[in-house]
Motif scaffolding. Structure first.
Motif, PDB file in Angstrom:
ATOM      1  N   HIS A  70       0.815  -1.226   0.000  1.00  0.00           N
ATOM      2  CA  HIS A  70       0.000   0.000   0.000  1.00  0.00           C
ATOM      3  C   HIS A  70       0.845   1.271   0.000  1.00  0.00           C
ATOM      4  CE1 HIS A  70       0.703  -0.580   4.311  1.00  0.00           C
ATOM      5  NE2 HIS A  70       0.343   0.672   4.509  1.00  0.00           N
ATOM      6  N   ARG A  71       2.180   1.128   0.163  1.00  0.00           N
ATOM      7  CA  ARG A  71       3.017   2.326   0.144  1.00  0.00           C
ATOM      8  C   ARG A  71       3.857   2.413  -1.127  1.00  0.00           C
ATOM      9  NH1 ARG A  71       4.297   1.415   5.825  1.00  0.00           N
ATOM     10  NH2 ARG A  71       2.682   2.487   7.030  1.00  0.00           N
ATOM     11  N   ARG A  72       3.681   1.460  -2.060  1.00  0.00           N
ATOM     12  CA  ARG A  72       4.553   1.397  -3.230  1.00  0.00           C
ATOM     13  C   ARG A  72       4.154   2.357  -4.336  1.00  0.00           C
ATOM     14  NH1 ARG A  72       7.074  -4.528  -4.554  1.00  0.00           N
ATOM     15  NH2 ARG A  72       7.658  -4.902  -2.389  1.00  0.00           N
ATOM     16  N   GLY A  73       2.872   2.731  -4.366  1.00  0.00           N
ATOM     17  CA  GLY A  73       2.411   3.564  -5.473  1.00  0.00           C
ATOM     18  C   GLY A  73       2.369   2.795  -6.775  1.00  0.00           C
ATOM     19  N   ILE A  74       2.142   1.486  -6.678  1.00  0.00           N
ATOM     20  CA  ILE A  74       2.021   0.661  -7.887  1.00  0.00           C
ATOM     21  C   ILE A  74       0.587   0.158  -7.970  1.00  0.00           C
ATOM     22  CG2 ILE A  74       2.752  -1.474  -9.001  1.00  0.00           C
ATOM     23  CD1 ILE A  74       5.522  -0.999  -7.887  1.00  0.00           C
ATOM     24  N   GLY A  75      -0.101   0.536  -9.038  1.00  0.00           N
ATOM     25  CA  GLY A  75      -1.485   0.130  -9.204  1.00  0.00           C
ATOM     26  C   GLY A  75      -1.567  -1.177  -9.968  1.00  0.00           C
TER      27      GLY A  75
END
Lengths: 210, 534
Positions: free
Chosen positions: A73-78
């Motif tokens: 949830h902190r990776r910024g990968i959708g």
């Protein structure tokens, strides 16, 4: 304009080695299609990049920052899942605005963002629709809008057009290419024609090893 | 289209229908009439004691339910999501705990807790929680299994933390199961009787116990019936609310296949699974172990005296207590045998009638389920006040207790049998007809053979129910005819470690008998597929 670098990723489930020394570079705003037969580990690679599966070795780097140990949830990968995974208890608009909600955006902004994305995927006015009653193509568009509305640095798509009928498939492939032009994308598919329409570049999983 | 003659269906239905009318509907009507007496109503509802009991019943039930749900969520999650060694043993343990007679669970907590906590509301809530955790694990776990793990990952890719995923995705989606589990736990704890009779004190009485006390100890039949009706009204409201809430929040989630259970991967996960499974197993094992330990402990150290001297009820030479443990074992076994015979006979006839009558079968089916919705104490009270005048003064009859037990057991027998009979392919009966079999013969050789297997399961269930039945028995059993649960309650209520140890011996025996019967049921329930061919 985020780049993605996967280096020497290895994943084994018990005795079975699924990915062994896989490396891949995607430049900012580039769309890459990953081709390979089913069961070859394409989806597992997406899960490693998203942080759902922890690799036994190797690194995932976004924009020069190593995110291998960063929580999903902190990776910024959708990610757009093969079966969409829309939240059945939320309306269509609330599905699309889930990312902005998690980012702490105020309600009015969320509504505005959600409606803009619904409009962009051709579903203007679908706000209050029950997601369990959407058609296959509509659900796929909502899943896409939901992933993009979270403004991810990189978006991953797992077989996004599988299971749609031919005409819908072709139309959505063209729309996808347009929508993904401004975001770094890795798309998994087994269909070379689809890859050619949607992505800037096509790679074979087998070629990424070593 | 060949159909069974109507007279046959009617003949099958007549015994169950008459039994239901005489032993359930009539006593129930008698109870309602007695409760609607104006004096009894104003007397009972005007008494502050009544409202104290209602308030206590309500708050302990709400507290028990809240704690049970909270405690049960973690094992429900672990059992639904993880594959680990001992998983099926854990599920089996919880099921075994759940089927234990209420008196045994009360006795187990009496054995477990230090004197200062015995007979307090904390003991009551503890027993309720240990009892009902299985409900949460089974019901919530079953839905949780169907919640795709990818949906949780999807939320994570959108920026949701674990806590946000739980509060915004998982919990809202399994809410119907939580509501269903909470309703069942609330119903059980609101109508708690056995546990409270063992662990309760004057300030900690449920409506159910107060009904029994008014009717049998104070002779206030009017007050007892008013309270029984009041309880039924509360339960009705809760059931209607729960049904509506579940309908409103139900999703098409359960349609999907179960998500794959996986092994714990990281060390943190392994520790979490081990801790959750371990502590849940302790909740199931420790109270029962305490029961066995206390049956061997005396003030002078360990001794098997209570086991070897079970039949000698003299506290001191010449001084006897009113209850004989060995007689109680015999009474319970005899009662269980008769109750099983009654329940199996009625259940078999009813199941055949229900499946043969198709649409009208629903009426018999629904009617026979009614005793399930009525507390055992209400059934016992109804029978007590109905069968006390000639020509139906049956209170001294040996068969009244087993009939009461059968009434409670028949719904279970019917559910098991009807389920199997409905799955028999009607084409087989048609095939028999094309081979020249007249309707009755075709039915007899294609449908009836499938009755025996579920009937065996039903018989074991009926026996287990009868052995542990306490609510109705408290009204119907007479002095000298004490069953195991009654004897356990009496022995544990006396002072003196000898008698208490004997109570724990009986509780251990009853627990063992029940678990053996239920394990037998689970074993044979795995088999029916063999019987009902394609």
């Amino acid at each position: 304009m985020s780049s993605l670098d996967v280096t020497d990723v290895r994943v084994a489930f018990g005795e079975v080695v699924v990915l062994d020394g896989v490396s891949l570079h995607i430049a900012g705003n580039e769309s890459v299609a990953l081709l390979g037969p089913s069961g070859s580990g394409k989806s597992t690679l997406l899960r490693v990049i998203a942080g759902i599966v922890a690799p036994d070795a190797g690194t995932v780097v976004v924009d020069g920052i190593d995110v291998t140990a960063v929580a999903t949830h902190r990776r910024g990968i959708g990610m757009v899942f093969q079966d969409n995974q829309l939240f059945p208890h939320l309306s269509t608009l609330d599905n699309v605005t889930f990312g902005p909600l998690m980012a702490g955006k105020p309600k009015r902004d969320r509504r505005e963002i959600g409606q803009r994305w619904l409009d962009r995927v051709g579903l203007a006015g679908f706000d209050d629709r029950n997601v369990t009653e959407l058609s296959g193509g509509e659900a796929k568009r909502v899943a896409l809008a939901r992933a993009l509305a979270a403004e991810p640095a990189v978006v991953l798509l797992d077989e996004p057009l599988t299971g749609l009928d031919r005409e819908l498939h072709d139309r959505l492939a063209v729309d996808l290419a347009e929508l993904l032009r401004t975001v770094t994308t890795l798309l998994v598919t087994h269909d070379p024609d689809e890859a050619a329409v949607v992505a800037d570049r096509t790679v074979l999983l087998a070629d990424l090893v070593g | 289209m060949n159909r069974l003659p109507r007279w046959l269906v009617a003949a099958l239905a007549v015994v169950p229908a008459v039994g239901l009318a005489v032993f359930y509907l009539w006593p129930f009507a008698t109870l309602v009439v007695a409760a609607l007496d104006a004096d009894a109503l104003t007397d009972t509802l005007g008494r502050s004691q009544t409202w104290k009991v209602v308030w206590f019943t309500l708050w302990q039930a709400v507290a028990s339910t809240a704690v049970t749900i909270t405690v049960g969520m973690i094992p429900a999650y672990v059992v639904a999501r993880f594959d680990f060694r001992g998983r099926s043993v854990l599920v089996g343990l919880l099921t075994a705990t759940f089927v234990l007679p209420t008196v045994v669970m009360g006795a187990a907590f009496l054995a477990l807790l230090p004197d200062s906590l015995e007979r307090t509301v904390w003991a009551v809530i503890g027993a309720h929680v240990a009892f009902n955790v299985a409900v949460v694990v089974r019901i919530v776990g079953a839905l949780w299994e169907h919640l795709p793990t990818d949906m949780e990952y999807a939320a994570a890719t959108l920026g949701a933390s674990r806590l946000q995923i739980a509060s915004r995705i998982s919990l809202p989606l399994i809410r119907p199961a939580i509501t269903a589990a909470a309703t069942i736990v609330f119903l059980f704890t609101f109508t708690s009787f056995g546990v409270i009779r063992i662990l309760g004190a004057p300030g900690t009485r449920t409506i159910e116990v107060e009904v029994w006390r008014r009717a049998t100890q104070l002779g206030d039949i009017g007050g007892a019936t008013v309270l029984a009706l009041l309880q039924l009204a509360v339960l009705g409201v809760v059931l209607v609310w729960s049904t509506m809430a579940q309908r409103r929040h139900s999703r098409s989630l359960a349609m999907g296949p179960a998500a794959l259970r996986r092994r714990a991967r990281t060390r943190g996960e392994r520790r979490f699974v081990a801790a959750a499974a371990g502590s849940t197993a302790l909740i199931a094992i420790v109270p029962l172990a305490a029961l066995v330990v206390r049956s061997f402990s005396t003030p002078d150290g360990w001794s098997a005296n209570a086991w070897t001297h079970l039949g000698r009820t003299e506290v001191r030479p010449g001084l006897r207590v009113g209850v004989d443990p060995v007689d109680a074992i015999a009474n319970s076994l005899i009662n269980a045998a008769w109750a099983t015979l009654f329940a199996v006979t009625i259940g078999a006839l009813a199941s055949l009638a229900i499946t043969a009558a198709k649409r009208h079968g629903r009426l018999i089916d629904g009617g026979l389920m009614l005793p399930l919705g009525t507390s055992a104490v209400t059934i016992g009270l109804g029978m007590l006040i109905t069968f006390d005048v000639a020509p139906v003064d049956w209170r001294a009859s040996w068969w009244l207790v087993p009939v009461g037990h059968a009434l409670v057991a028949v719904p279970f027998v019917v559910r098991v049998c009807v389920g199997v009979l409905r799955s028999v392919d009607p084409a087989m009966t048609d095939a028999a007809a094309t081979l020249g079999a007249p309707p009755i013969r075709a039915w007899w050789s294609t449908v009836v053979p499938y009755l025996w297997q579920p009937l065996r399961v039903g018989a074991a269930l009926a026996a287990a129910i009868s052995l542990g039945e306490f609510g109705a028995t408290s009204f119907l059993s007479r002095s000298g005819g004490e069953t195991l649960p009654i004897a356990i309650e009496q022995l544990l209520g006396r002072t003196g470690t000898t008698l208490q140890a004997q109570g724990y011996v009986l509780a251990t025996m009853l627990a063992t008998l029940t678990v053996v019967l239920v394990v037998a049921v689970e074993q044979s329930e795995a088999a029916p597929q063999r019987m009902v061919g394609p």
